[in-house]
Write a protein that holds these residues in place. Structure first.
Motif, short mmCIF file in Angstrom:
data_model
loop_
_atom_site.label_atom_id
_atom_site.label_comp_id
_atom_site.label_asym_id
_atom_site.label_seq_id
_atom_site.Cartn_x
_atom_site.Cartn_y
_atom_site.Cartn_z
N ALA A 1 0.84 -1.20 0.00
CA ALA A 1 0.00 0.00 0.00
C ALA A 1 0.88 1.25 0.00
N GLY A 2 0.49 2.27 -0.76
CA GLY A 2 1.28 3.49 -0.87
C GLY A 2 0.94 4.48 0.23
N VAL A 3 1.96 5.12 0.78
CA VAL A 3 1.79 6.19 1.77
C VAL A 3 2.61 7.38 1.27
N THR A 4 1.92 8.44 0.84
CA THR A 4 2.61 9.59 0.25
C THR A 4 2.29 10.86 1.02
N THR B 1 6.42 6.23 0.91
CA THR B 1 6.91 4.88 1.04
C THR B 1 5.75 3.93 0.75
N SER B 2 5.98 2.64 0.93
CA SER B 2 4.92 1.65 0.79
C SER B 2 5.05 0.63 1.90
N THR B 3 3.98 -0.06 2.20
CA THR B 3 4.01 -1.03 3.29
C THR B 3 4.82 -2.26 2.88
N ASN B 4 5.45 -2.89 3.87
CA ASN B 4 6.27 -4.06 3.60
C ASN B 4 5.41 -5.33 3.57
N ASN B 5 6.04 -6.48 3.65
CA ASN B 5 5.30 -7.74 3.55
C ASN B 5 4.38 -8.00 4.73
N PHE B 6 4.41 -7.13 5.72
CA PHE B 6 3.53 -7.28 6.89
C PHE B 6 2.58 -6.09 7.03
N GLY B 7 2.50 -5.26 5.97
CA GLY B 7 1.60 -4.12 6.00
C GLY B 7 2.09 -2.95 6.82
N PHE B 8 3.38 -2.92 7.16
CA PHE B 8 3.95 -1.87 8.02
C PHE B 8 4.62 -0.79 7.17
N GLU C 1 0.17 16.12 5.64
CA GLU C 1 -1.00 15.49 5.03
C GLU C 1 -0.55 14.21 4.34
N LEU C 2 -1.03 13.07 4.84
CA LEU C 2 -0.66 11.76 4.32
C LEU C 2 -1.81 11.16 3.54
N THR C 3 -1.49 10.58 2.38
CA THR C 3 -2.49 9.93 1.55
C THR C 3 -2.15 8.44 1.45
N TYR C 4 -3.11 7.59 1.80
CA TYR C 4 -2.95 6.14 1.78
C TYR C 4 -3.74 5.58 0.59
N SER C 5 -3.11 4.71 -0.19
CA SER C 5 -3.77 4.19 -1.39
C SER C 5 -3.37 2.74 -1.61
N TYR C 6 -4.28 2.00 -2.24
CA TYR C 6 -4.04 0.58 -2.54
C TYR C 6 -4.94 0.19 -3.70
N ILE C 7 -4.45 -0.71 -4.54
CA ILE C 7 -5.22 -1.14 -5.70
C ILE C 7 -6.53 -1.76 -5.26
N ALA D 1 -4.67 2.18 -8.44
CA ALA D 1 -4.24 3.36 -7.70
C ALA D 1 -2.89 3.78 -8.22
N ARG D 2 -2.73 5.08 -8.44
CA ARG D 2 -1.43 5.59 -8.91
C ARG D 2 -0.56 5.85 -7.68
N ILE D 3 0.25 4.88 -7.36
CA ILE D 3 1.07 4.95 -6.17
C ILE D 3 2.47 5.41 -6.58
N THR D 4 2.81 6.64 -6.17
CA THR D 4 4.10 7.20 -6.56
C THR D 4 5.17 6.96 -5.50
N ALA D 5 4.78 6.34 -4.40
CA ALA D 5 5.74 6.09 -3.33
C ALA D 5 6.68 4.95 -3.69
#
Length: 900
Positions: free
Chosen positions: A121-124, A155-162, A173-179, A209-213
């Motif tokens: 998941a992207g966190v930008t 950044t993006s979440t690792n294999n454990f969603g962290f 301002e943080l934006t969270y996105s996922y396909i 989702a356009r994840i640029t992280a």
């Protein structure tokens, strides 16, 4: 008196001057003093026009006349927020930005409905102009500008969603996105380290989702040839007999091809089937197929995410030289009990997941079995002499100890089973030595039982030491075992007596791995993501063990009762250790680098092999839509699979390297271009060149039989090379989605000692010049969707005699000898097929019902499933001939699924 008048006049005349001087002193600015310094000392000042407001402030200090340049500048610029330095004879003025505190925000991103962690998941950080205070207007304007954060920060979440982000204090301002999920924005005031867990809700309208992280795989990742395979593609791709399969879906990707038509083995960029690292939740598997390769062991219902690396390999992976397939399984629904039941043409499946007691503890259970596994007794009762069956079980229990600590225990067990029984009984009349008639009853019984499979047990614990350091500790065991048990009995009974013969034999082979692993993610800033760790594995190889017992009885007299035991190759223990480190570095707004190093050490039979494996990847964003990547990777491999052909059969043996057989190493260089400017589409073009050393092939004239007895004498070490271009297009938005992959490649090998093909280059067995795969999915409405896929593959290679000779020996025997012009000297016809699958969905009171109907090879192409070499007579002359056999022609399938 005269003098007094003169004095008064002088005072009066001086008053205007004093008033003027005082007024001038009050209005004197910083820039005026700089001008005086310029005239007095002959220096030149250079500064940006944006500093004009700061330099136009009133100067309230004392005169700087007579001071040196350094002291004068310090005095004039004191408190203005402007600093100075001398560069090449110029005095350069810049903004003196105060050092601001930085804090870290971290947490988990999960699915709102199931509570499942979301991988990748992207966190930008949105584009905000930050200020010296901590407030920013909603428009982005500010009273004092000191710092800005661009949308690329993230950044993006690792294999454990962290995830973890370190940012300057202030409003963020943080934006969270996922396909497949609706994006969510959080605005926070960052004044201290913060833990922020976020849930995302699924959205039927949002397909991408356009994840640029920063990401681990995909078109926006720093890595090349790293593909995230969508679960939707796995679920919808039509395959043989309708059984959805992870590895068959991977065959649709560029650079990845299957072996024989319809089977699940994969060959990546000229490599062999044993050169792919197959990981199930981080644990390596040796046998990954059922039904001799028709299916893989990965049950789709248990899979959360599948990532394949075939270009630049992250430093944390090692042990194989062609590809890495990383399969992660579900943790379990933390909100409610859910699952599915499927009855299909080939197998039944069951999946159940949910919370245990509360949301902190969850479970996930998936089971799959072939029909014949459940009804073996019925099949015996019906009189069938043979049966084949398989099963899979995936189980996982997860527990959340706290926001910092989580644990998992995972289990996988899968097995194939083949049984053959043959019983016969007959009687006949005969005359004994006394010329009297007797009846002889003869009974024969032959039983064969063959089984093979994996058992994996793993325990994992993750801990957040602080907001920048994430740790994952794993302990695991993996047992692969194959066994053959056969019994042959013969009984002859008559009025004169009874004789019996019984032979029991057992053949087995296996591998036992036990390992410990530690992985760390360290995020010192938004420009760095450092991964490091290590692993130790104890390998126990038992290639072949044979035991047999023979008992011969005649009229209760035992003539022979002997037990034989032959360990053709004694147990071999290997110790493998590895360390790695890599850093994903953002250099400015356009360039990303990922240098890494993997160090591996293997010890077997007192001999040590050390392999340093450097890796580096780079990505440059030419524009918002265009990017370019380059990469170099070195990999090494310490284990080989001795195969008997192209099918994945259980008697294929895994053996470690020896003093005579060195590790396989590969060097891969690749470059590519990527485009995302067309809404909803992704395009990529990659080229690669791979060189492999110490590859193994059976020598000319040696039978390719799986045996560990003196196997080093039957093989040769050589070189391999592969190069090609891969085009990939993907549409991810809209009712119609799909993929198109085209690969143009060449793979060949050489054995310079002349033991194979006289030391000349020859094509690899699965060297296919052209491979095209296209998949289209169309959603007519919420109830009906259709998927069609078309594949075209150039023919692979095989070795055939080109002519034969016959001669008579001095003893008078006729001997025929075939002449082979070279290894893999014949190319088979191309393979192509069109497959379709349609789903009919209906929402019921307690869940969703899905009927799936599919057809494999819709237009009934006569593809070569295998070929037979023969000869025929024409005009009195025998000529060689090859005939193909096709059995995967127009195969319908169906399945019924109920989700609840």
């Amino acid at each position: 008196m005269k003098n007094l008048i003169k004095g008064v006049l002088l005072v009066i005349l001086a008053l205007p001057q004093v008033s003027f001087d005082c007024l001038s002193q009050d209005n004197e600015t910083v820039s005026m003093n700089l001008d005086r310094l310029k005239e007095r000392l002959g220096v030149r000042f250079v500064y940006d026009s944006e500093l004009g407001k700061l330099l136009d402030k009133n100067y309230e200090g004392t005169s700087v006349e007579g001071l040196s340049l350094e002291k004068a500048l310090d005095k004039v610029l004191e408190g203005t927020g402007v600093k100075w330095e001398v560069r090449n004879g110029y005095v350069v003025l810049t903004r003196d930005t105060p050092v601001r505190k930085r804090y870290t925000v971290c947490g988990y991103v999960t699915d709102e409905v199931t509570g499942e962690t979301l991988i990748g998941a992207g966190v930008t950080v949105s584009e905000l102009a930050e200020v010296t205070g901590v407030t920013v207007a909603s428009t982005g304007s500010a009273t004092e500008e000191i710092h800005s954060v661009t949308a690329k920060t993230g950044t993006s979440t690792n294999n454990f969603g962290f995830y973890s982000l370190t940012l300057p204090e202030g409003e963020v301002e943080l934006t969270y996105s996922y396909i497949g999920c609706a994006s969510k924005t959080k605005r926070i005031s960052l004044k201290k380290d913060l833990t922020l867990n976020v849930t995302l809700a699924s959205s039927a309208e949002i397909r991408s989702a356009r994840i640029t992280a920063r990401k681990d795989a995909g078109i926006r990742s720093t890595y090349m040839g790293a593909i995230e395979v969508p679960n939707e593609l796995i679920a919808n791709t039509p395959v043989v007999l309708g059984e959805k399969d992870v590895l068959k879906t991977l065959q649709m990707m560029p650079g990845v091809q299957g072996g024989n038509e319809g089977f699940s083995g994969i060959y990546v960029r000229g490599g062999g089937a044993d050169e792919n690292l197959m990981l199930l939740d981080g644990t390596s598997l040796y046998n990954v197929s059922h039904l001799f390769g028709l299916l893989s062991v990965f049950t789709p219902e248990a899979v959360k995410k599948v990532t394949v690396y075939k270009g630049s390999f992250p430093a944390r992976y090692g042990g194989r030289v062609s590809s890495v397939v990383d399969v992660r399984t579900n943790d379990g629904n933390s909100k409610k009990i859910s699952g599915s039941v499927t009855a299909g043409f080939l197998a039944e499946k069951f999946h159940l997941e949910g919370p245990l007691k509360n949301e902190n503890t969850t479970f996930s259970l998936s089971a799959r079995g072939m029909h014949t596994f459940l009804f073996d007794r019925v099949i015996k009762w019906a009189g069938s002499p043979l049966n084949y069956a398989f099963y899979d079980v995936n189980a996982k229990v997860s527990h959340k100890f706290s926001d910092r600590s989580r644990g998992w225990i995972g289990l996988y067990s899968g097995r194939d089973y083949f049984r053959y029984e043959d019983k016969s009984k007959s009687s006949k009349r005969f005359y004994g030595s006394d010329y009297e008639p007797y009846t002889m009853i003869t009974g024969n019984e032959n039983n064969l039982n063959l089984s093979w499979g994996n058992n994996v047990l793993s325990a994992r614990w993750t801990y957040i030491f602080n907001n920048k350091l994430f740790a994952d500790f794993t302990a695991y065991g993996n047992l692969y075992r194959m066994g053959i048990h056969s019994v042959a009995e013969n009984l002859e009974k008559s009025e004169l007596g009874e004789t019996s013969f019984r032979s029991v034999s057992d053949y087995s082979s296996g591998i036992l791995d036990a390992g410990l692993k530690a992985d760390f993610d360290y995020t010192p800033s938004t420009n760095h993501l450092i991964k490091f760790g290590g692993e130790y594995v104890r390998h126990g190889y038992r290639p072949e063990i044979t035991k047999s017992r023979i008992k011969d009885v005649n009229d209760s007299r035992v003539f022979a009762d002997t037990t034989y035991s032959d360990a053709a190759s004694r147990r071999v223990n290997g110790n493998e250790m590895s360390l790695y480190i890599e850093d994903d570095i953002s250099v400015g707004n356009r360039l990303t680098l990922n240098p890494g190093l993997h160090l591996s050490l293997f010890n077997v039979r007192g001999r040590f092999y050390f392999c340093p494996e450097p890796r580096v990847s780079s990505k440059f964003d030419i524009s918002e839509d265009w990017s370019a990547k380059t990469a170099y990777s070195r990999m090494s491999q310490y284990v080989h699979q001795l195969t008997s052909g192209t099918l994945d059969i259980p008697t294929d043996l895994w053996v470690p390297i020896t003093a005579e057989i060195r590790p396989v190493t590969s060097d891969l260089v690749s470059a590519g271009a990527y485009y995302t400017g067309l809404k909803g589409w992704e395009f990529s073009l990659e080229g690669y060149y791979k060189r492999t050393d110490n590859v193994l092939e059976y020598k000319d004239g040696r039978l390719a039989l799986s045996s560990s007895v003196n196997w080093e004498d039957n093989v040769s070490m050589g070189e391999g090379r592969a190069y090609g271009l891969e085009l990939y297009a993907r549409k991810v938005v809209g009712k119609t989605t799909g993929t198109l992959a085209y690969t143009l490649s060449k793979a060949e090998r050489i054995f310079r000692d002349g033991s194979i093909n006289d030391g000349r280059w020859f094509p690899a067995q699965f060297d296919r010049r052209h491979v095209i795969n296209a998949t289209v999915n169309h959603k007519f409405n919420s109830r009906i969707d259709l998927t069609a896929s078309w594949a075209f593959l150039s023919g692979n290679c095989m070795t055939i005699p080109t002519r034969g000779s016959a001669f008579i020996t001095p003893d008078g025997d006729d001997v025929a000898v075939d002449y082979v012009s070279g290894r893999n000297n014949y190319r088979l016809p191309p393979t192509h097929h069109l497959d379709v699958s349609v789903n009919f969905r209906k929402q019921k009171r307690h869940g969703e019902r899905i009927w799936n109907f599919g057809i494999y090879n819709l237009y009934c192409a006569q593809n070569p499933s295998w070929c037979v070499y023969d000869a025929y007579e024409k005009e009195g002359e025998w000529k060689p001939a090859i005939s193909k056999r096709s059995f995967l022609t127009f195969l319908p399938s169906f399945s019924y699924t109920f989700k609840f």
